[in-house]
Every structure is written in C-alpha cells, then in structure tokens.
Design a protein around this motif. Structure first.
Motif, PDB file in Angstrom:
ATOM      1  N   PRO A 198     -18.382  38.277 -20.468  1.00 20.00           N
ATOM      2  CA  PRO A 198     -18.183  37.769 -21.832  1.00 20.00           C
ATOM      3  C   PRO A 198     -19.494  37.572 -22.595  1.00 20.00           C
ATOM      4  O   PRO A 198     -19.516  37.649 -23.822  1.00 20.00           O
ATOM      5  N   ASP A 199     -20.589  37.356 -21.873  1.00 22.38           N
ATOM      6  CA  ASP A 199     -21.870  37.128 -22.543  1.00 22.38           C
ATOM      7  C   ASP A 199     -22.598  38.434 -22.881  1.00 22.38           C
ATOM      8  O   ASP A 199     -23.725  38.411 -23.375  1.00 22.38           O
ATOM      9  N   GLY A 200     -21.970  39.573 -22.577  1.00 20.63           N
ATOM     10  CA  GLY A 200     -22.576  40.852 -22.921  1.00 20.63           C
ATOM     11  C   GLY A 200     -23.547  41.364 -21.865  1.00 20.63           C
ATOM     12  O   GLY A 200     -24.073  42.459 -21.975  1.00 20.63           O
ATOM     13  N   ASN A 209     -20.810  34.947 -15.033  1.00 22.62           N
ATOM     14  CA  ASN A 209     -19.975  35.449 -16.135  1.00 22.62           C
ATOM     15  C   ASN A 209     -18.786  36.279 -15.641  1.00 22.62           C
ATOM     16  O   ASN A 209     -18.247  37.107 -16.367  1.00 22.62           O
ATOM     17  N   VAL A 224     -12.164  35.419 -22.059  1.00 23.76           N
ATOM     18  CA  VAL A 224     -12.127  36.453 -23.101  1.00 23.76           C
ATOM     19  C   VAL A 224     -12.428  35.821 -24.464  1.00 23.76           C
ATOM     20  O   VAL A 224     -13.139  36.400 -25.292  1.00 23.76           O
ATOM     21  N   SER A 226     -14.403  33.563 -25.123  1.00 25.70           N
ATOM     22  CA  SER A 226     -15.831  33.284 -25.308  1.00 25.70           C
ATOM     23  C   SER A 226     -16.667  34.559 -25.478  1.00 25.70           C
ATOM     24  O   SER A 226     -17.886  34.498 -25.596  1.00 25.70           O
ATOM     25  N   ALA A 227     -16.005  35.719 -25.476  1.00 25.59           N
ATOM     26  CA  ALA A 227     -16.760  36.979 -25.477  1.00 25.59           C
ATOM     27  C   ALA A 227     -17.480  37.218 -26.810  1.00 25.59           C
ATOM     28  O   ALA A 227     -17.035  36.801 -27.873  1.00 25.59           O
ATOM     29  N   THR A 229     -18.490  39.204 -29.898  1.00 18.96           N
ATOM     30  CA  THR A 229     -17.934  40.282 -30.734  1.00 18.96           C
ATOM     31  C   THR A 229     -18.978  40.656 -31.794  1.00 18.96           C
ATOM     32  O   THR A 229     -20.092  40.119 -31.777  1.00 18.96           O
ATOM     33  N   THR A 246     -17.809  43.161 -27.098  1.00 17.64           N
ATOM     34  CA  THR A 246     -17.475  43.128 -25.668  1.00 17.64           C
ATOM     35  C   THR A 246     -15.975  43.296 -25.437  1.00 17.64           C
ATOM     36  O   THR A 246     -15.551  43.904 -24.453  1.00 17.64           O
ATOM     37  N   VAL A 247     -15.176  42.750 -26.348  1.00 18.51           N
ATOM     38  CA  VAL A 247     -13.723  42.860 -26.170  1.00 18.51           C
ATOM     39  C   VAL A 247     -13.299  44.329 -26.240  1.00 18.51           C
ATOM     40  O   VAL A 247     -12.494  44.813 -25.434  1.00 18.51           O
ATOM     41  N   TRP A 250     -14.030  46.166 -23.106  1.00 19.42           N
ATOM     42  CA  TRP A 250     -12.984  45.977 -22.080  1.00 19.42           C
ATOM     43  C   TRP A 250     -11.745  46.810 -22.377  1.00 19.42           C
ATOM     44  O   TRP A 250     -11.150  47.387 -21.483  1.00 19.42           O
ATOM     45  N   LYS A 277      -8.569  39.158 -29.025  1.00 21.31           N
ATOM     46  CA  LYS A 277      -8.874  38.543 -27.730  1.00 21.31           C
ATOM     47  C   LYS A 277      -7.603  38.088 -27.023  1.00 21.31           C
ATOM     48  O   LYS A 277      -7.468  38.258 -25.805  1.00 21.31           O
TER      49      LYS A 277
END
Ligand code: TRP
Length: 340
Positions: A198-200, A209, A224, A226-227, A229, A246-247, A250, A277
């Motif tokens: 989630p933190d990239g 993470n 998710v 906290s991801a 964007t 990041t979403v 995934w 998300k």
C-alpha cells in the motif's frame, strides 16, 4: 523429469507478493516435475539470529500456507532445511571454493545490508548487525540447498537472480575442480513483476506493508484504503492517472480482465478512489476466500505441519545421502556410514 527446487525463509505468513509469482509456478511444476520445496530455516538465522524464538512457529505457518495455497505434499517433497545436515556439510565444502569477491559483489547482499541494517531484529532492540560471515555466505548455503538434490530448475522471484547466478558459478567451479557432479540450475522467473504494498514500496514483511493471504476482509479493506493513489486526483470526479496508482497496479496484476475498464473510468473522472478501493478490496477478499477456508481446516488438525515435514524428511534422506557420498568421493574425503 527435471528436478525443481525452491526454498522460502520462514519469516512469516505468505502475502500477496508470493501468490502470483512463485506460488503459482510451484503449483504448476508439481504436476509434471520432481519437486523439492523446503523451508529455509537456517537462512532465517542469517538476518534474525538474535531473535530465533519465532522460527519454528513461522515454519509451521508456512507449511500450512503452502498447502492451503495449493502445494500438494503428495506430489512435492516438502521439508525443512535444518532436517538435512548434509546441506550444511555441502555448504562447508562449497565455502572453500567460493572467492570472497563473488560474495561481496552480490547486489542482493548490498541491498539487504542497506535495508535491514536500519531495522532492529527485535522491537525496541539495537540496530541489526548483519555484517557477519553467515550473511555474506548466504548464497553459498543457497547453492548447497540446490545442489544437494541436484536441482535443475529453481522458481524464484527476480530479487533472487543474482543468487542463482552465484549458484551457477559455484557449481561450475566445483565441477571443474572435482569432476562434473552437479547440473547448472536455471531460474524459473514468472512473468509477474514485484507486487507493491500500500505504501508503493515492494510488498515485503520487512517493510511492514504486507497483505497476508490469510487476512480477513476487514484487514484487506483497511490496507487497500491506505494505498497511495494519484496525488493529483483530489475530488471524486477529477481525472486520474492509473499509472501512478497502487490500486490500479493491483487491478492489473490480480484482475487483468477488469483493469482496462478501471483505467478508463479513472482517466475520465468517473471513478472515485474510495469506491475503487472498496471494489478492489472486495474482489481480493473473494479471491482469497478459498485459501482462508482451507487454511482454517488445516489449522484444526493439530500436528499436520510436523507430519508433512517428517514425511518430507524421510523422502529426501536417501537422495541427499547419495549426493554427499558422491561429493566426498569426488573430493577424496573418506565416506561416512550415515543413518538413512
Ligand atoms: N534466498 C531465498 C529467499 O530469500 C530463499 C532460498 C534459500 C532459496 N535457499 C534457496 C530459494 C534455494 C531457492 C533455492 O527467498
């Protein structure tokens, strides 16, 4: 039939980063190859020697995670490294012929040294001191893991490629010095690139993470949510750039069939990040549901992990015994009579 070998460090449960790449290729290979899948508990010591108390429980967790994820102990041989002392013996011989420079140049070594030195082994403990003989020699032990079963194919993530290259170099050197004994193993790289957290950053237990395969929906949803964007997309109907989200990363990795539509709605300002998300978390959770169910069933059977490991140990003993006798013979060392 080629021999396939791969090991996992028992550092915790399996997470999403394992699922697509390694686990799915292990699953495919067990159908038509002779597979050796082991828990690298000695390797865990290289970085966690100060905090060894959790290794045994992590080992059992990993065995259950593997089986729940579809690794079949009746097709693949599942064992733990520390049940195979021949690995340590072979690693000792290989250490004699491995030049220090090869190990010092290893990019994975340098990278891990940088990443891990910053995190203590125990919470609240002193910074990790991993400039040790064992940590530098990690690839030698890994080479022994592979060579002891005559491994030819090694399913690994791309971070392991330098280790595999070292294995090949060490094996070549052994073969040149003592006669051809070992095949040069080839990595099997799955097409999946690194999965992000989630933190990239790369998803990894050491970065804190990870989304675990066993996570309940609430935890998946929270992670998710906290991801990271697209920072330029602030309001729900602002157009966004999926490439920096990041979403979306995934979506593309886990649900490639749904990804083009998600990208399209994001770019045109028809998809808010919150809604996106929620949809992804629900889809991921549904995908992991069968895993969670199987995992719970296995957990209800006490002692199952230990049973699997001792069956694996029994299966592997004659194979490693034969290898080590051949190695001793090639190196003009006296044979041992060891229990099988
Ligand atoms: N180095 C691998 C990792 O960190 C684990 C490992 C140890 C391994 N021995 C191995 C992988 C032999 C493949 C083959 O993930």
């Amino acid at each position: 039939m080629s021999r396939v070998v791969t090991g996992y460090r028992p550092t915790g449960r399996l997470h999403l980063g394992h699922l697509l790449g390694n686990i799915s290729s292990m699953q495919q290979m067990q159908a038509d190859h002779e597979c050796f899948f082991f828990i690298a508990d000695w390797h865990a010591l290289t970085t966690d020697y100060e905090d060894t108390a959790s290794i045994a429980a992590n080992t059992r967790d990993l065995v259950l995670d593997w089986i729940a994820a579809g690794i079949d102990p009746f097709r693949a041989t599942i064992y733990k490294q520390s049940d195979v002392p021949e690995v340590a013996e072979l690693a000792l011989y290989l250490s004699m012929i491995t030049p220090l420079g090869w190990l010092e140049r290893n990019p994975t070594y340098k990278e891990q040294l940088r990443d891990l030195s910053a995190t203590p082994q125990r919470s609240g403990g002193a910074p990790r001191q991993i400039t040790t003989h064992g940590f530098l020699g990690y690839p030698v032990l890994q080479c022994a893991d592979i060579a002891i079963v005559g491994g030819e194919l090694v399913p690994v993530g791309e971070d392991q490629i330098p280790h595999l290259e070292l294995t090949r170099e060490i094996v070549r050197r052994f073969n040149r010095l003592y006669g051809h004994r070992f095949p040069e193993p080839q990595p099997i790289l799955t097409s999946t690139p690194r999965v992000m957290g989630p933190d990239g950053r790369r998803m990894s237990k050491s970065f804190g993470n990870a989304i675990w395969l066993s996570d309940p929906i609430e935890r998946i949803t929270k992670a998710v949510a906290s991801a990271v964007t697209d920072p330029a997309k602030i309001k729900r109907d602002d157009p966004g750039d999926p490439e920096v989200c990041t979403v979306y990363h995934w979506w593309r990795q886990f649900f490639p069939e749904a990804a083009p539509d998600v990208a399209d709605r994001c770019r045109t300002g028809h998809l808010g990040c919150v809604q996106d998300k929620e949809a992804l978390a629900a889809a991921l959770s549904a995908r992991l549901e069968p895993f969670r169910e199987r995992r719970a069933e296995l957990e209800a059977k006490a002692g199952i992990a230990d049973e699997v490991l001792s069956a694996g140990r029994a299966k592997i003993r004659p194979i490693v015994g034969e290898t080590i006798e051949a190695v001793r013979d090639a190196m003009h060392l006296p044979a041992t009579r060891r229990p099988t």
